[in-house]
Design a protein around this motif. Structure first.
Motif, short mmCIF file in Angstrom:
data_model
loop_
_atom_site.label_atom_id
_atom_site.label_comp_id
_atom_site.label_asym_id
_atom_site.label_seq_id
_atom_site.Cartn_x
_atom_site.Cartn_y
_atom_site.Cartn_z
N ALA A 286 22.75 12.19 66.17
CA ALA A 286 23.96 13.21 65.88
C ALA A 286 22.35 14.67 65.61
O ALA A 286 22.80 15.03 66.18
CB ALA A 286 24.36 13.31 64.52
N LEU A 287 21.63 14.44 64.89
CA LEU A 287 20.36 15.70 64.96
C LEU A 287 19.89 15.78 66.04
O LEU A 287 19.84 17.58 66.05
CB LEU A 287 19.29 15.62 63.41
N LYS A 288 19.57 14.99 67.31
CA LYS A 288 18.83 15.06 68.19
C LYS A 288 19.76 16.22 68.91
O LYS A 288 19.45 16.62 69.40
CB LYS A 288 18.42 13.52 68.91
N LEU A 289 20.55 15.35 68.92
CA LEU A 289 22.22 16.33 70.21
C LEU A 289 21.99 17.27 69.68
O LEU A 289 22.19 18.79 70.30
CB LEU A 289 23.58 15.49 69.79
N MET A 290 22.44 17.71 68.14
CA MET A 290 22.51 19.17 67.39
C MET A 290 21.36 19.81 67.75
O MET A 290 21.76 21.19 68.06
CB MET A 290 22.14 18.93 66.05
N CYS A 291 20.01 19.10 68.09
CA CYS A 291 18.88 20.18 68.24
C CYS A 291 18.57 20.57 69.67
O CYS A 291 18.37 21.96 69.76
CB CYS A 291 17.61 19.79 67.71
N GLU A 292 19.21 20.20 70.87
CA GLU A 292 19.63 19.84 72.23
C GLU A 292 19.97 20.81 72.37
O GLU A 292 20.11 22.16 72.81
CB GLU A 292 19.31 19.00 72.83
N ARG A 293 21.44 20.43 71.23
CA ARG A 293 22.31 21.94 72.02
C ARG A 293 22.01 23.34 71.28
O ARG A 293 22.39 24.46 71.96
CB ARG A 293 23.37 21.09 71.37
N ALA A 294 21.50 22.84 70.58
CA ALA A 294 21.08 24.43 69.52
C ALA A 294 20.12 25.47 70.42
O ALA A 294 20.41 26.29 69.89
CB ALA A 294 20.80 24.34 68.44
N VAL A 295 19.08 24.67 70.98
CA VAL A 295 18.20 25.77 71.87
C VAL A 295 18.93 25.49 72.93
O VAL A 295 18.29 26.61 73.49
CB VAL A 295 16.66 24.38 71.74
#
Length: 416
Positions: A286-295
């Motif tokens: 979930a954190l990986k997906l969150m960071c990819e989306r955020a950038v």
């Protein structure tokens, strides 16, 4: 305490991550499509083809039954089905990797409730039990279920269980209704472990016993699947099951009458390590997906990653994940070094910490994705419901918190 991964664990992690990258992650769209196709065809309760295709590959790669402890490693088997003989601490990082895809554990024959049931059979089963049930479970030919919780009583206190296991000559007669019987919806489920009372007049924690019950025994009736926030978890399923005058041979009792709690503790300790590490894997995903989306996503003139609130949540998520992982590894290490009983406080702590941590991280990830985070276009909504169930499975948060508080307060009680 040394939490550095052993050379063996490092090698297994690399092999497992390579298998996940090559076979499991690319199969996620196919898995979703096959679930949808089974639903459209009215075949919800049938095995998912992609998982069945991946199992022989995992077994051929030596990534099979990784959860089994050293005491079971090859003790009475020469085929390799008894797994790698990893300790709890060695297996924990592997469970985390598998946990990033909730259905992946089954590919490696490392999914609940089979893992716990196999450990019970290894520890407490007779030679006959192992031949009939354990060996096909180890080979992945059948699946199993665990029947403890009851709808009519508060089963977080297992002494409340009312189902009966009564001796009748060379048989036991079983009556009662269970629900949240994990695995009972799978058509490959051939046996379940049933917990009930053999002697209501015995001391409180000696009334219950566990017994093996074939799913096709007369009197066993699956009443309905239970959904979790709309998900029925087919083809695995959490079922409500009725037992009416079910007769099984007396030899199917596990360890003997009145030993149910003893077996439960032996089963649930390692299982909680597995659950918590898989949950940490979900949180990492979930954190990986969150960071990819955020950038990559722009809102109000700048990327979401540039928003201070997002940065704070990402930082907090990383802190929470690391804390949960270290506490879980500590519990695993204590279990390996001194046994489940010495780690009971840590086991209770991780059972509270890991699901609550993951639920919060997944929730933050959903916020970054906006409406997409609620849809089938990301796995986050499913992750959220999956993790939420773990705040009940193997005991609700409140029970574990009470146990932790009692142990802590016990340090300050005056000597008697």
């Amino acid at each position: 305490m040394d939490f550095a991964y052993s050379p063996r664990t490092q090698e297994m992690r690399e092999r497992l991550m390579a298998f996940m990258a090559e076979h499991v992650y690319p199969a996620e769209p196919r898995y979703a499509a096959e679930i949808a196709a089974n639903t459209a065809a009215g075949k919800r309760w049938t095995p998912v083809p992609v998982i069945e295709e991946l199992k022989p590959k995992a077994r051929a790669a030596g990534l099979w039954n990784l959860f089994l402890p050293p005491s079971a490693d090859g003790a009475h088997d020469t085929s390799g089905d008894y797994g790698a003989g990893l300790s709890n601490q060695e297996y924990a990082p592997l469970a985390e990797i598998m946990g990033a895809v909730p259905w992946a554990s089954e590919v490696f024959n490392c999914s609940a409730p089979d893992t716990g049931n196999m450990e019970v059979l290894v520890r407490y089963g007779t030679a006959e039990h192992k031949k009939r049930w354990l060996e096909p479970l180890l080979r992945g030919e059948i699946r199993s279920a665990f029947a403890m919780t009851e709808p009519a009583v508060a089963s977080s206190d297992a002494t409340n269980i009312e189902a009966r296991i009564e001796r009748d000559g060379d048989h036991y007669v079983i009556n009662g209704r269970k629900w949240w019987t994990s695995g009972a919806g799978d058509p490959r489920c051939k046996v379940l472990i049933f917990m009930g009372k053999t002697d209501p007049s015995a001391p409180r924690h000696s009334q219950q016993s566990m017994i093996l019950v074939p799913m096709d025994a007369p009197g066993v009736k699956v009443l309905r699947p239970l959904t979790v926030m709309g998900y029925d978890d087919a083809p695995h399923g959490h079922m409500e099951v009725d037992f009416q005058n079910v007769r099984v041979p007396a030899s199917d009792i596990l360890l003997g009458e009145g030993r149910g709690f003893e077996i439960a503790q032996g089963r649930l300790g390692p299982g909680r390590i597995h659950h918590c590490m898989r949950t940490i894997g979900v949180a990492e995903r979930a954190l990986k997906l969150m960071c990819e989306r955020a950038v990559s996503r722009v809102a109000f003139g700048k990327t979401i990653a540039q928003q201070t609130v997002t940065q704070e949540r990402i930082a907090e998520a990383r802190i929470m994940i690391e804390q949960a992982r270290l506490l879980t590894l500590k519990a695993a290490w204590m279990m390996d070094m001194a046994g489940n009983k010495s780690a009971k406080a840590e086991i209770a702590m991780i059972k509270v910490v890991a699901p609550n941590m993951a639920q919060q991280v997944i929730d933050w990830a959903m916020q970054v994705f906006g409406g997409a985070g609620m849809s089938q276009d990301t796995p986050l909504a499913f992750f959220f419901t999956h993790v939420r169930t773990l705040r009940f499975a193997d005991g609700p948060d409140e029970v574990h918190r009470n146990a932790i508080a009692k142990m802590e307060l016990g340090r300050y009680q005056p000597p008697r």
